[in-house]
Design an enzyme around this catalytic site. Structure first.
Site, PDB file in Angstrom:
ATOM      1  N   ARG A  34       0.828  -1.212   0.000  1.00 43.91           N
ATOM      2  CA  ARG A  34       0.000   0.000   0.000  1.00 43.91           C
ATOM      3  C   ARG A  34       0.864   1.265   0.000  1.00 43.91           C
ATOM      4  NH1 ARG A  34      -4.760  -2.239   3.946  1.00 43.91           N
ATOM      5  NH2 ARG A  34      -6.096  -2.953   2.264  1.00 43.91           N
TER       6      ARG A  34
ATOM      7  N   LYS B  43     -19.499 -16.961   2.647  1.00 40.17           N
ATOM      8  CA  LYS B  43     -20.907 -16.894   3.046  1.00 40.17           C
ATOM      9  C   LYS B  43     -21.767 -16.022   2.142  1.00 40.17           C
ATOM     10  CE  LYS B  43     -20.496 -17.677   7.982  1.00 40.17           C
ATOM     11  NZ  LYS B  43     -20.709 -17.055   9.300  1.00 40.17           N
TER      12      LYS B  43
ATOM     13  N   GLY C  43      -9.912  -9.721  -0.353  1.00 40.53           N
ATOM     14  CA  GLY C  43      -8.688 -10.094   0.349  1.00 40.53           C
ATOM     15  C   GLY C  43      -8.220 -11.497   0.008  1.00 40.53           C
TER      16      GLY C  43
ATOM     17  N   GLY D 258     -13.892  -3.858   1.016  1.00 42.05           N
ATOM     18  CA  GLY D 258     -15.238  -3.335   1.210  1.00 42.05           C
ATOM     19  C   GLY D 258     -15.678  -2.383   0.109  1.00 42.05           C
TER      20      GLY D 258
HETATM   21  P1  ADP Z   1     -12.785 -12.575  -0.382  1.00 45.12           P
HETATM   22  O1  ADP Z   1     -11.915 -12.177   0.783  1.00 45.12           O
HETATM   23  O2  ADP Z   1     -11.974 -12.791  -1.612  1.00 45.12           O
HETATM   24  O3  ADP Z   1     -13.951 -11.647  -0.590  1.00 45.12           O
HETATM   25  P2  ADP Z   1     -14.261 -14.449   1.278  1.00 45.12           P
HETATM   26  O4  ADP Z   1     -13.679 -13.819   2.486  1.00 45.12           O
HETATM   27  O5  ADP Z   1     -15.714 -14.276   1.034  1.00 45.12           O
HETATM   28  O6  ADP Z   1     -13.416 -14.023  -0.033  1.00 45.12           O
HETATM   29  O7  ADP Z   1     -14.054 -16.025   1.345  1.00 45.12           O
HETATM   30  C1  ADP Z   1     -12.785 -16.634   1.361  1.00 45.12           C
HETATM   31  C2  ADP Z   1     -12.796 -17.866   2.203  1.00 45.12           C
HETATM   32  O8  ADP Z   1     -13.809 -18.771   1.816  1.00 45.12           O
HETATM   33  C3  ADP Z   1     -11.489 -18.625   2.072  1.00 45.12           C
HETATM   34  O9  ADP Z   1     -10.798 -18.559   3.294  1.00 45.12           O
HETATM   35  C4  ADP Z   1     -11.909 -20.057   1.742  1.00 45.12           C
HETATM   36  O10 ADP Z   1     -11.199 -21.028   2.468  1.00 45.12           O
HETATM   37  C5  ADP Z   1     -13.364 -20.070   2.124  1.00 45.12           C
HETATM   38  N1  ADP Z   1     -14.116 -21.066   1.368  1.00 45.12           N
HETATM   39  C6  ADP Z   1     -14.181 -21.235   0.037  1.00 45.12           C
HETATM   40  N2  ADP Z   1     -14.915 -22.301  -0.292  1.00 45.12           N
HETATM   41  C7  ADP Z   1     -15.336 -22.850   0.856  1.00 45.12           C
HETATM   42  C8  ADP Z   1     -16.142 -23.995   1.183  1.00 45.12           C
HETATM   43  N3  ADP Z   1     -16.645 -24.781   0.225  1.00 45.12           N
HETATM   44  N4  ADP Z   1     -16.350 -24.255   2.485  1.00 45.12           N
HETATM   45  C9  ADP Z   1     -15.843 -23.450   3.434  1.00 45.12           C
HETATM   46  N5  ADP Z   1     -15.093 -22.381   3.202  1.00 45.12           N
HETATM   47  C10 ADP Z   1     -14.845 -22.060   1.932  1.00 45.12           C
HETATM   48 MG    MG Z   2     -12.091 -12.500   2.887  1.00 43.69          MG
END
Ligand code: ADP
Ligand code: MG
Length: 393
Positions: free
Chosen positions: A37, A198, A348, A371
């Site tokens: 950053r 989620k 992230g 975000g």
């Molecule tokens: P980002 O940070 O890119 O927006 P998220 O924080 O929403 O992504 O989600 C990332 C996390 O989701 C990762 O740590 C990954 O391990 C988890 N993940 C992906 N697929 C699954 C799954 N089928 N079951 C549980 N966790 C999962």
């Molecule tokens: Mg994340």
């Protein structure tokens, strides 16, 4: 884009206030563990200095209690690193809001760092009198922190109302340009991939993208809730039963637009040494965990990505942190890298996956703003952008 840009402003002899995002990760001893950053903020600072401005830079760091100084949240380590990167001294000013006339003594070609803006009471709730005081320090306000553009705070919003001139820095401009290009008038087909943990954290993104894109691929834990909505089985997998109705509403509103996985990589526990099986969704057992998308689903998804004109990606397709569950996310990352589409990715964990699979230089634009990136995808008006736009007209 209707914002004015730093590059178009004559800053010679002017005092330029830059709101950057220097919120870097540190270890327990306060050492910076990743200076991306800071490096990203250098071009804007350098440009203003090279054109004869006196420059002041601030950022938030961590989450200090407002109104008090805590040395663990000090920008002191950042000042040191910034000085090394710029090759010139970067003094840190502690009391910059009520600290007298220091800004009048700032010479052209010199730069100071203004201590963590969140030490000032009123920063977070965009206090007007604080914002007015900040604005009075400068001739030109520059926002180069897209990562906080979704927050209306004194240094991201209020100050832009009262500064004599307000514009976007080069990082901010590049980010907005890339996101606008992907979403406002995209080359079709527009394919979005939303994976991750989620549905609840991304429901508004899913809804907004569903109506905008040609194909919406769901992955990760998010796909599990859609599998349930489509009448499939997920065993013990991460899924949100209370959101099955929402997922079904999206599937029903956009028939054929949201492909749901037909097979999966399953295990009984989330661990790198867990025995894995490939299963069709209808064969998932009650104690199975879906931890990656299966090869048939991946093949279908790679075809869709290959035909895309524009790709927007947020969220991994599986628990890519463990090798047995990384294949789906890796295949997707490589398909996006191989595609000639304009591609943007953010989030992230998504950025971590992109780096793990070594495809960063073959994705058109990578957003490091979690975000703000998601809120932009949702189609929300980000307050820091809105105020810059209103000042340009
Ligand atoms: P980002 O940070 O890119 O927006 P998220 O924080 O929403 O992504 O989600 C990332 C996390 O989701 C990762 O740590 C990954 O391990 C988890 N993940 C992906 N697929 C699954 C799954 N089928 N079951 C549980 N966790 C999962
Ligand atoms: Mg994340």
């Amino acid at each position: 884009m209707t914002m004015q840009r730093l590059a178009d402003v004559d800053v010679r002899g002017k005092r330029v206030f830059i709101r950057a995002d220097l919120n870097v990760p540190q270890d327990d001893a306060g050492r910076i563990t990743d200076d991306t950053r800071i490096r990203s903020s250098v071009p804007g600072i350098r440009d203003a200095l090279a054109r004869g401005a006196a420059v002041m830079v601030t950022s938030h760091l961590g989450r200090p209690a407002e109104g008090t100084f805590t040395s663990t949240d000090s920008l002191a380590p950042v000042a040191e690193r910034l000085s090394a990167l710029l090759g010139q001294p970067v003094p840190l000013i502690r009391d910059w809001v009520d600290g007298g006339e220091w800004h009048r003594r700032l010479a052209p070609g010199t730069v100071v760092l203004l201590e963590n803006c969140r030490f000032n009471a009123g920063e977070k709730n965009d206090d007007e009198s604080l914002a007015r005081k900040m604005a009075s320090l400068c001739d030109v306000y520059v926002n180069d922190a897209f990562g906080t553009a979704h927050r209306a705070e004194a240094t991201t919003h209020g100050i832009a109302k009262f500064a004599p001139l307000a514009c976007a820095g080069p990082l901010m401009a590049a980010e907005v340009e890339a996101l606008t290009r992907a979403l406002a008038n995209p080359r079709r087909p527009l394919v979005a991939i939303v994976g991750g943990a989620k549905v609840s954290t991304k429901l508004t993104v899913l809804r907004a993208l569903a109506s905008k894109v040609d194909v919406l691929i769901v992955g990760g834990g998010i796909a599990n809730t859609f599998i349930l909505a489509a009448g499939g089985r997920v065993g013990k997998s991460l899924a949100e039963s209370e959101l099955v109705g929402e997922a079904k509403a999206i599937l029903d509103a956009f028939p054929g637009k949201v492909p749901v996985p037909i097979d999966a990589v399953v295990a009984k526990r989330v661990a790198a040494d867990a025995p894995v099986k490939l299963k069709a969704i209808e064969d998932i057992d009650a104690d199975d965990l879906i931890l990656d998308v299966g090869p048939q689903s991946v093949a279908a998804l790679v075809l869709l990505v290959g035909k895309a004109g524009t790709i927007v990606w947020n969220g991994p397709l599986g628990v890519f942190e463990h090798a047995p569950f990384a294949a789906g996310t890796k295949a997707l990352a490589e398909a996006i890298a191989a595609s000639s589409a304009f591609s943007i990715a953010g989030g992230g964990d998504t950025v971590a996956a992109i780096n793990t699979f070594g495809v960063a230089d073959r994705i058109s634009y990578i957003s490091t703003a979690g975000g703000a990136f998601l809120e932009f995808l949702e189609g929300r008006k980000l307050p820091a952008l809105a105020i810059l736009e209103s000042r340009a007209n």
